[in-house]
Design a protein around this motif. Structure first.
Motif, PDB file in Angstrom:
ATOM      1  N   THR A   1     -10.016 -14.675  -4.819  1.00  0.00           N
ATOM      2  CA  THR A   1      -9.034 -15.744  -4.992  1.00  0.00           C
ATOM      3  C   THR A   1      -8.522 -15.704  -6.429  1.00  0.00           C
ATOM      4  O   THR A   1      -9.301 -15.644  -7.375  1.00  0.00           O
ATOM      5  CB  THR A   1      -9.650 -17.127  -4.706  1.00  0.00           C
TER       6      THR A   1
ATOM      7  N   THR B   1      -3.800 -17.498  -4.468  1.00  0.00           N
ATOM      8  CA  THR B   1      -3.648 -16.357  -3.555  1.00  0.00           C
ATOM      9  C   THR B   1      -5.023 -15.921  -3.055  1.00  0.00           C
ATOM     10  O   THR B   1      -5.648 -15.025  -3.618  1.00  0.00           O
ATOM     11  CB  THR B   1      -2.935 -15.182  -4.253  1.00  0.00           C
TER      12      THR B   1
ATOM     13  N   GLN C   1      -7.539 -13.901  -0.753  1.00  0.00           N
ATOM     14  CA  GLN C   1      -7.467 -12.601  -0.074  1.00  0.00           C
ATOM     15  C   GLN C   1      -8.865 -12.202   0.360  1.00  0.00           C
ATOM     16  O   GLN C   1      -9.840 -12.415  -0.361  1.00  0.00           O
ATOM     17  CB  GLN C   1      -6.896 -11.543  -1.016  1.00  0.00           C
ATOM     18  N   HIS C   2      -8.975 -11.640   1.550  1.00  0.00           N
ATOM     19  CA  HIS C   2     -10.259 -11.072   1.956  1.00  0.00           C
ATOM     20  C   HIS C   2     -10.033  -9.720   2.623  1.00  0.00           C
ATOM     21  O   HIS C   2      -9.047  -9.513   3.328  1.00  0.00           O
ATOM     22  CB  HIS C   2     -11.041 -12.031   2.882  1.00  0.00           C
ATOM     23  N   ASP C   3     -10.939  -8.805   2.345  1.00  0.00           N
ATOM     24  CA  ASP C   3     -10.877  -7.440   2.859  1.00  0.00           C
ATOM     25  C   ASP C   3     -12.156  -7.134   3.630  1.00  0.00           C
ATOM     26  O   ASP C   3     -13.247  -7.555   3.227  1.00  0.00           O
ATOM     27  CB  ASP C   3     -10.721  -6.423   1.724  1.00  0.00           C
TER      28      ASP C   3
ATOM     29  N   GLU D   1      -7.153  -6.225   5.740  1.00  0.00           N
ATOM     30  CA  GLU D   1      -6.816  -6.901   4.487  1.00  0.00           C
ATOM     31  C   GLU D   1      -5.931  -8.095   4.822  1.00  0.00           C
ATOM     32  O   GLU D   1      -4.961  -7.965   5.582  1.00  0.00           O
ATOM     33  CB  GLU D   1      -6.093  -5.944   3.546  1.00  0.00           C
ATOM     34  N   HIS D   2      -6.278  -9.264   4.298  1.00  0.00           N
ATOM     35  CA  HIS D   2      -5.529 -10.488   4.599  1.00  0.00           C
ATOM     36  C   HIS D   2      -5.227 -11.210   3.288  1.00  0.00           C
ATOM     37  O   HIS D   2      -6.144 -11.601   2.567  1.00  0.00           O
ATOM     38  CB  HIS D   2      -6.335 -11.391   5.535  1.00  0.00           C
ATOM     39  N   PHE D   3      -3.946 -11.380   2.993  1.00  0.00           N
ATOM     40  CA  PHE D   3      -3.504 -11.973   1.729  1.00  0.00           C
ATOM     41  C   PHE D   3      -2.602 -13.160   2.026  1.00  0.00           C
ATOM     42  O   PHE D   3      -1.725 -13.090   2.893  1.00  0.00           O
ATOM     43  CB  PHE D   3      -2.740 -10.923   0.910  1.00  0.00           C
TER      44      PHE D   3
ATOM     45  N   SER E   1      -0.399 -16.494  -0.083  1.00  0.00           N
ATOM     46  CA  SER E   1      -0.027 -17.165  -1.328  1.00  0.00           C
ATOM     47  C   SER E   1       0.351 -18.598  -0.965  1.00  0.00           C
ATOM     48  O   SER E   1       1.142 -18.826  -0.050  1.00  0.00           O
ATOM     49  CB  SER E   1       1.139 -16.455  -2.025  1.00  0.00           C
TER      50      SER E   1
ATOM     51  N   ASP F   1       0.295 -11.489   4.229  1.00  0.00           N
ATOM     52  CA  ASP F   1       0.259 -10.049   4.507  1.00  0.00           C
ATOM     53  C   ASP F   1      -1.107  -9.733   5.113  1.00  0.00           C
ATOM     54  O   ASP F   1      -2.127  -9.858   4.435  1.00  0.00           O
ATOM     55  CB  ASP F   1       0.485  -9.229   3.240  1.00  0.00           C
TER      56      ASP F   1
ATOM     57  N   SER G   1       3.387  -9.477   8.271  1.00  0.00           N
ATOM     58  CA  SER G   1       3.753  -9.913   6.923  1.00  0.00           C
ATOM     59  C   SER G   1       4.996 -10.780   6.943  1.00  0.00           C
ATOM     60  O   SER G   1       5.829 -10.704   7.848  1.00  0.00           O
ATOM     61  CB  SER G   1       3.984  -8.697   6.002  1.00  0.00           C
TER      62      SER G   1
END
Length: 289
Positions: A32, A47, A49-51, A77-79, A81, A130, A163
């Motif tokens: 984060t 933002t 994000q986790h992978d 991958e998950h992003f 904002s 994304d 996305s």
């Protein structure tokens, strides 16, 4: 701009039998990033994000000279904002007509010192997402026969990308960067973006919200290979690989492009726009074999 990151890695090996080994690994990353003072109300964005990366492999020794290896791997991958102004009613507070979204707009003020206020102060542009994933099963069969090590196998790759940049945006107001309302009307000089801002006179406004789209593509690859040990110090390796690559498509056919070889029904000449889901068009390019 603090960045908070956590890693988790796990690996497990299990001998199901003396001739069969199963192994798997899993890696997780959670991150984060906080942009701006956490106590501020406008120029703040988070933002998260986790992978994920994971794989499972099974190696089976069928006989002393035959081995089969199967593997399935996955990455994700998950992003996101997220603006601190989302859902805070700023368009109504600022008395903006016909708001495009319930977030604080981007405000750019030109002049001696260029100033940007709002969520795009970080170059992200607004609420965004994304999410990308890959799925890859593969298999390799090895056969040792005399001076030959024969290998046969292949893999299939599936990609999906969801996305939207940005998903929603109240728009960008520009003051005095392209034209200044406070310039001297006789000479066109002397105006400043800050003066235009105090008068509430932007020279430009634009909004660029985008829906979340789902792009998809796949590839299949198969091969055969022979390692021939001609002498103890000389080995000849040769093989053949066949690849099939699809074009990118969109899950709900929200896709179009120009093609110079199709007939334009309006003019009767070559060259027209096609739309996915119509007349056999589904992807940006044909599948390549």
């Amino acid at each position: 701009t603090p960045v908070h990151t956590k890693w988790i890695d796990v690996k497990i090996d299990d001998d199901l039998s003396p001739l069969n080994r199963l192994s798997g690994s899993l890696g997780l990353v959670r991150q984060t990033t906080d942009y701006g003072d956490p106590n501020c109300a406008i120029n703040c964005m988070t933002t998260p994000q986790h992978d994920v990366r994971a794989q499972i492999t099974d190696v089976w020794t069928i006989t002393t000279n035959k081995i089969n290896e199967f593997r399935y791997s996955f990455t994700h991958e998950h992003f996101l904002s997220t603006s601190a102004t989302l859902g805070q009613g700023y368009p109504a507070k600022l008395k903006l007509n016909n708001p495009a979204a319930d977030v604080f707009p981007e405000v750019s003020i030109g002049g001696i010192t260029y100033t940007t206020i709002g969520q795009n102060a970080f170059g992200i542009g607004g609420e965004s997402v994304d999410a990308e994933s890959t799925f890859v099963p593969s298999e390799v069969f090895t056969w040792i026969k005399g001076k030959h090590i024969l290998k046969f196998g292949g893999e299939y790759q599936w990609w999906q990308v969801n996305s939207g940049f940005p998903l929603q945006q109240e728009g960008a107001f520009d003051f005095g960067d392209y034209y200044s309302f406070t310039s001297n009307p006789a000479t066109g000089t002397g105006g400043t973006g800050l003066a235009d801002f105090f008068l509430g006179l932007p020279d430009q406004w634009g909004a660029n919200p985008q829906p979340e789209t789902g792009a998809r593509s796949w590839s299949e690859q198969n091969f055969a290979q022979d390692e021939y040990k001609i002498r103890p110090n000389l080995t000849l390796t040769f093989g053949l690989r066949y690849v099939i690559q699809s074009g990118w498509r969109e899950v709900q056919n929200r896709l179009s492009s120009f093609e110079p070889t199709i007939l334009n029904p309006a003019t009767g000449t070559l060259g027209a726009i096609w739309y996915a889901g119509q007349a056999g068009h589904t992807a940006l390019t044909n599948t390549v074999y």
